[in-house]
Scaffold this active site. Structure first.
Site, PDB file in Angstrom:
ATOM      1  N   THR A 133      11.074   4.563  -5.385  1.00 43.53           N
ATOM      2  CA  THR A 133      10.001   5.651  -4.889  1.00 43.53           C
ATOM      3  C   THR A 133      10.228   6.633  -3.825  1.00 43.53           C
ATOM      4  O   THR A 133      12.055   6.673  -3.107  1.00 43.53           O
ATOM      5  CB  THR A 133       8.877   4.506  -3.774  1.00 43.53           C
ATOM      6  OG1 THR A 133       9.832   4.226  -2.592  1.00 43.53           O
ATOM      7  CG2 THR A 133       8.271   3.534  -5.156  1.00 43.53           C
ATOM      8  N   CYS A 134       9.941   7.455  -3.085  1.00 41.05           N
ATOM      9  CA  CYS A 134      10.471   7.886  -2.046  1.00 41.05           C
ATOM     10  C   CYS A 134      10.024   7.678  -0.716  1.00 41.05           C
ATOM     11  O   CYS A 134       9.998   8.595   0.478  1.00 41.05           O
ATOM     12  CB  CYS A 134       9.907   9.417  -2.425  1.00 41.05           C
ATOM     13  SG  CYS A 134       8.123   9.890  -1.984  1.00 41.05           S
ATOM     14  N   ASP A 135       9.411   6.386  -0.803  1.00 37.37           N
ATOM     15  CA  ASP A 135       9.944   5.512   0.739  1.00 37.37           C
ATOM     16  C   ASP A 135      11.171   4.997   1.327  1.00 37.37           C
ATOM     17  O   ASP A 135      12.070   4.906   0.493  1.00 37.37           O
ATOM     18  CB  ASP A 135       8.589   4.545   0.332  1.00 37.37           C
ATOM     19  CG  ASP A 135       7.899   3.937   1.817  1.00 37.37           C
ATOM     20  OD1 ASP A 135       9.346   3.779   2.597  1.00 37.37           O
ATOM     21  OD2 ASP A 135       7.139   3.662   2.100  1.00 37.37           O
TER      22      ASP A 135
ATOM     23  N   ASN B 205       3.094   5.276  -4.919  1.00 32.75           N
ATOM     24  CA  ASN B 205       3.688   6.431  -5.362  1.00 32.75           C
ATOM     25  C   ASN B 205       4.016   6.626  -7.118  1.00 32.75           C
ATOM     26  O   ASN B 205       4.466   7.546  -7.725  1.00 32.75           O
ATOM     27  CB  ASN B 205       5.850   6.341  -4.882  1.00 32.75           C
ATOM     28  CG  ASN B 205       6.225   7.786  -4.636  1.00 32.75           C
ATOM     29  OD1 ASN B 205       6.867   7.638  -4.285  1.00 32.75           O
ATOM     30  ND2 ASN B 205       5.616   8.653  -4.786  1.00 32.75           N
TER      31      ASN B 205
END
Lengths: 386, 386
Positions: free
Chosen positions: A332-334, A375
């Site tokens: 994820t882009c987290d 996401n």
């Protein structure tokens, strides 16, 4: 208002669709859950604790096929919500096989469990004892003692448990409410590597038993909790060592007045039955550091890597050659989606995009901890080997 | 092997069942999402940033009704996975309205996005630039710079971003691969309370633009990221202050060569549109400390309370009387399921079992962060006010 229901509750509605066979090389990420391994782990733990009832902790992995196999092997169940009660009953368990171990419960949840025949509840306050007496009259209660959680990788001391003096008050109060003041419960912390962690709470439990007897009670049941570890990075003693230590401690502190006992293993039964297979989506350099990005991460089942608490042994398609340290991150882009960074992982130097990485000992607290699809990455899928 | 699919991916399959009206007092916990509020927040942020395209970050809350309303109001979208691409397109967005902001992507995910017409991708390494050139030939790339994340409640500096020197190399490399080396991206950290946090990365971006021009490139787009805060505990400056500061910084560092700009707000748009209503399942005393147990917790959407990073303002059915400090915990039997303990929360002294507690500003990173149903507690349900 219109209503968006993101997903249905997975328990008890989880279905094992026996007719669906995944491809020879199913799409990653997925958890492969081998039920024979779980049953073998159950049997070994049960054999290591003769005379102690084993209640598998459903929260660790509520797969219905797993619950049915464990029930068939003789396991009882530790539940903590209505859905878990129903899942255990659906697996074939009798209501008397269940301990409802959540110390603070919604009143209607207690009522539902009681309606289904559950008669054993954990409490740790006077308030909750009143609630159980009202919602499940005549039931048995265990009072949970606080423990320090030292020696465990995932300590549990923060939220639940009371002192021995409070436990005596709670159990005495239970008597006045017409409940069976059955005894004491405690939990030494998940993935507990030190069998000696049971010493202090068993001694404390014996003191509670004595004092409750002195007040006219007849305590008869000791819940030794969970915490039995899986073989993850760092290793752990075998189940037999836990059984021997606990047996010795029970003799020492209870002698001839040894109560009935039960344990609530989750990870200790199911972790080693699961292998989480992921694929490398990218290997990049950040300065001097190699970062390996996988298609599974914190939000798709690997929450226990937060603070790097649980370290899964890793296997890859490239094992055998030279290795070097790397950071391991999720898809994820987290930015919280990093598995191991403070203590890097040694992985093959030629590990590349498209290679598979298998996380061992991943059968517990993965599929159930997965998000609904943060996401846009789907929840972790389980392939069951029945 | 048989296959257990715990739940379907919620994106893009989330449905808003307009015909299903919840009861006047729907069962807790639930998120009430008021789309008018989200649109108003979008409009205010867009007005505060004239000339800057606003790309709502789908990850914050992918509710399809929300995406459709934001699209109708003029919003573009920030996406990070194939499911988010499809959700944005389903909401009516054109592929050119999307920025694919995940800096490390699965190759087939890039291909799918490209197939659907997406032409703008964020990268932060040479390796990923190669991947984009192969999987989405001719596309535009933004190179993400690392930022310190100071001043934000949920810093993002750990996983993504490169130095200005590396960014120049990445963008120059992109040119040689036939990509549009469009410019620079950065992210100052989520719930960023300090508009000044944009100063250093805007200055750094301008340096990158200059150096890329010196190498023959024609950078033209600056992605100012997200981080625009919601009004949570502790407060924050209004959107206009962010807009004014950012406008000043762009003038200062880019002057007459100001590039096109975009922002990627998630929380700043949707957080205040959401109220998460929970019910008190128990109030107990642990020694001198009052503990309030709610029926929503870390595993049903409140992950951002981990380390007490995000503090939601609370309202209760008993507001108005005397208050006192308490610990707030969730319903699962997991000890990690504690929302606020190190800094306790002031709640009414007469708050009791069955009372409702509303968490304000909870529209972002709640329903999407919910687990599939850990411990048998269902995922957080959303009731949309269209």
């Amino acid at each position: 208002m219109s209503t968006t229901v993101p997903v249905r509750p997975p328990v008890p509605e989880l279905r094992t669709a026996g007719s669906v066979l995944p491809a020879a090389r199913p799409q990653t990420p997925f958890l492969r859950l081998d039920l024979d391994v779980a049953v073998a782990r159950y049997r070994r733990l049960a054999a290591a604790l003769p005379g102690t009832a084993v209640h598998y902790a459903v929260k660790a992995n509520p797969d219905p096929g797993l619950l049915a196999r464990l029930h068939a092997a003789g396991s009882r169940f530790d539940v903590a919500s209505p859905a878990e009660v129903l899942a255990a009953l659906a697996a074939g368990a009798a209501p008397g096989d269940l301990v409802y171990s959540n110390p603070v419960k919604r009143r209607t949840d207690i009522e539902l469990a009681h309606l289904h025949g559950v008669r054993l509840f954990v409490v740790d306050t006077l308030e909750e004892t009143d609630k159980v007496a009202a919602a499940a009259p005549g039931s048995a209660v265990l009072c949970r003692l606080v423990t320090p959680g030292e020696g465990s990788d995932w300590p549990l001391s923060r939220k639940y448990g009371c002192s021995t003096a409070q436990a005596v008050d709670v159990l005495t109060h239970a008597l006045t409410l017409g409940l069976d003041a059955a005894g004491v419960s405690f939990h030494v912390g998940s993935q507990q590597r030190d069998p000696g962690a049971w010493a202090a709470p068993i001694a404390a439990s014996a003191r509670v038993f004595d004092q409750v007897r002195a007040r006219g009670g007849r305590p008869h049941l000791l819940d030794l909790g969970g915490g039995f570890p899986a073989r993850l990075v760092g290793g752990c003693p075998p189940p037999e060592e836990y059984g021997a230590t606990i047996g010795r401690l029970l003799d020492q502190h209870f002698g001839a007045r040894r109560p009935d006992t039960l344990v609530e293993p989750g990870r200790g039964v199911v972790a080693e039955a699961g292998v989480l297979t992921t694929e490398v989506i990218g290997v990049v350099r950040r300065g001097e550091v190699r970062w390996v990005f996988l298609d599974a991460g914190v939000f798709t089942g690997l929450v226990e890597t937060l603070e790097e608490a649980i370290r899964y042994p890793l296997e890859t398609d490239r094992d055998g050659g030279p290795t070097g340290p790397c950071v391991v991150a999720g898809p994820t882009c987290d930015s919280a989606d990093v598995l191991y960074q403070d203590t890097m992982v040694d992985l093959p130097l030629d590990l590349a995009e498209g290679d598979r990485v298998r996380l061992l000992g991943a059968g517990a607290y993965t599929s159930c901890y997965s998000t609904v699809g943060f996401n846009g990455f789907p929840p972790l899928v389980t392939h069951v080997v029945p």
